[in-house]
Design a protein around this motif. Structure first.
Motif, mmCIF file in Angstrom:
data_model
loop_
_atom_site.group_PDB
_atom_site.id
_atom_site.type_symbol
_atom_site.label_atom_id
_atom_site.label_comp_id
_atom_site.label_asym_id
_atom_site.label_seq_id
_atom_site.Cartn_x
_atom_site.Cartn_y
_atom_site.Cartn_z
ATOM 1 N N GLU A 282 10.733 -31.088 -0.134
ATOM 2 C CA GLU A 282 11.407 -30.900 -1.417
ATOM 3 C C GLU A 282 12.196 -29.592 -1.429
ATOM 4 O O GLU A 282 13.245 -29.497 -2.065
ATOM 5 C CB GLU A 282 10.377 -30.899 -2.549
ATOM 6 N N TYR B 104 5.449 -31.862 0.949
ATOM 7 C CA TYR B 104 5.612 -31.462 -0.444
ATOM 8 C C TYR B 104 4.671 -30.295 -0.758
ATOM 9 O O TYR B 104 3.521 -30.282 -0.302
ATOM 10 C CB TYR B 104 5.310 -32.625 -1.399
ATOM 11 N N TYR C 119 3.255 -27.740 -4.056
ATOM 12 C CA TYR C 119 3.140 -27.614 -5.510
ATOM 13 C C TYR C 119 2.429 -26.304 -5.834
ATOM 14 O O TYR C 119 1.371 -26.013 -5.287
ATOM 15 C CB TYR C 119 2.354 -28.787 -6.089
ATOM 16 N N ARG C 120 3.020 -25.523 -6.743
ATOM 17 C CA ARG C 120 2.430 -24.238 -7.118
ATOM 18 C C ARG C 120 1.347 -24.436 -8.180
ATOM 19 O O ARG C 120 1.640 -24.782 -9.329
ATOM 20 C CB ARG C 120 3.507 -23.288 -7.652
ATOM 21 N N ILE D 254 -0.869 -22.353 -3.693
ATOM 22 C CA ILE D 254 0.016 -23.502 -3.505
ATOM 23 C C ILE D 254 -0.745 -24.574 -2.729
ATOM 24 O O ILE D 254 -1.451 -24.267 -1.770
ATOM 25 C CB ILE D 254 1.279 -23.098 -2.723
ATOM 26 N N ASN E 290 13.028 -20.220 -4.709
ATOM 27 C CA ASN E 290 11.799 -20.886 -4.241
ATOM 28 C C ASN E 290 11.506 -20.636 -2.766
ATOM 29 O O ASN E 290 11.047 -21.525 -2.046
ATOM 30 C CB ASN E 290 11.882 -22.394 -4.505
ATOM 31 N N LEU F 290 7.837 -21.369 -1.870
ATOM 32 C CA LEU F 290 7.551 -22.802 -1.722
ATOM 33 C C LEU F 290 8.176 -23.339 -0.441
ATOM 34 O O LEU F 290 7.608 -24.239 0.204
ATOM 35 C CB LEU F 290 8.064 -23.558 -2.940
#
Length: 376
Positions: A62, A99, A101-102, A218, A338, A341
């Protein structure tokens, strides 16, 4: 003479050399000693860990999309060669799908209430005034955003786990300062004392099912589907052999040992990339937790996946400011917003490569030979 009386690393190093009758020339590091914002008390120099690279690895995430080189700092022979083999396998298979995610960086203070009645009072007050606590926390830094809280009680103790978005920083210092301000408000308004701003309900730098289940920092998922042909030509084994090793080692072996992770060696790749990029090394313990999944597909293909539930990383602050670690981050080519991430997705892909290659080496009974050749 006290070590704190010296103003620069070279003076402190010279004093130790005389006092201990040793030579510390090898820890002298002009780059580190002259760098700004080195947070190390009684500095005398720097240690050095060999830095290598693995890859390239194709990643379809992502936040990242393309081919990447992985900087890895390690003293373990055969590790980078193995990761590179995993990267080649994944790239030839179309790339890792990943993927991130935070969840949020956490801090979990503990309060002493003296009894269940006051524990209930504390619970109710915090729930009713969460907006007040959110405002207070966010006033401590423009980079911090309050996310949520969870409350647990035991006898006359109450634990509150606060979650924060810390932007591009890993953020433990940031959340500690924010939580300290919040706990002082709670103490003032309820009269209930906070015993410690860090009550092991974070849970910071310790393996814990709380981090595994509720996550921290994360969380990352990565997967790849590898053809029978690629497994044979690159990994020199078969899908069913990899599957059998995965089941016996990662699942049943982890069950028998009471492991908090169901993987082959997440910690290896996490420690190497943490060291290279200036992450807090102690957070390897959270990164070591996680699950590797394998599934046999038709025609001898293999589905392979990893899950990291608690990855504590950042791209600003702490050790990421050191010159060598900055260089390693540049190798990754993080761009735009980001970045943290992006880093998390790259790490997840690296873990996927490392797991796949090691399980294949075990399946083909080549682990010992690899270490004889490259690790001695």
């Amino acid at each position: 003479m006290n070590l704190r009386d010296f103003s620069i690393a070279s003076e402190r190093r010279e004093y130790l050399e005389k006092a201990l009758s040793i030579n510390l020339e090898q820890v002298h590091n002009e780059t580190v000693e002259q760098a700004e914002d080195v947070h190390c008390e009684n500095l005398i120099g720097a240690t050095s860990i060999p830095l290598g690279v693995a890859g390239p690895i194709k990643i379809r995430g992502e936040y990242v999309n393309g081919q990447y080189i992985l900087p890895l700092a390690t003293t373990e022979g055969a590790l980078i060669a193995s990761v590179s083999r995993g990267c080649k396998t994944i790239t030839q298979s179309g790339g890792a799908v990943v993927y991130a995610y935070r969840v949020g960086t956490t801090r979990g203070p503990v309060f002493y209430t003296g009894g269940l009645q006051k524990s209930r009072i504390l619970y109710t007050w915090v729930r009713e005034h969460e907006a007040l606590l959110k405002t207070a926390a966010e006033s401590t830094s423009k980079h911090l955003k309050y996310k949520k809280l969870k409350i647990k009680s035991l006898a006359d103790y109450v634990f509150i786990r606060f979650y924060f978005d810390t932007d591009e920083a890993m953020g433990m210092n940031m959340v500690t300062i924010a939580t300290d301000k919040v706990t002082r408000i709670i103490e003032k308004e309820t009269g209930i004392p906070c015993l410690s701003v860090a009550g092991n309900f974070d849970t910071d730098k310790k393996a814990a099912w709380l981090n595994f289940i509720n996550n921290r920092g994360i969380k990352v998922w990565a997967e790849v589907q590898v053809s029978k042909k690629t497994i044979r030509e690159v990994l020199h084994t078969s899908a069913d052999k990899i599957f059998d090793v995965w089941l016996g080692k990662n699942i049943f072996g982890s069950i028998m040992s009471g492991s908090l992770g169901f993987n082959a060696h997440f910690a290896n790749i996490i420690a190497a990339i943490f060291s290279a990029t200036g992450q807090d090394i102690a957070h390897v313990v959270e990164g070591s937790m996680g699950v590797t999944t394998a599934r046999l597909l038709k025609d001898g293909d293999l589905y392979f996946s990893i899950y990291l539930p608690s990855l504590m990383v950042g791209t600003i602050g702490g050790g990421t400011k050191l010159p060598a670690q900055q260089a390693a981050l540049r190798i990754l080519g993080l761009k735009g917003e980001n970045k943290t991430l992006q880093l998390a997705e790259i790490i997840g892909s690296g873990v996927l490569a490392a797991e796949l290659s090691l399980l294949a080496a075990l399946a083909e009974n080549k682990l010992a030979q690899a270490h004889k050749t490259l690790g001695r």
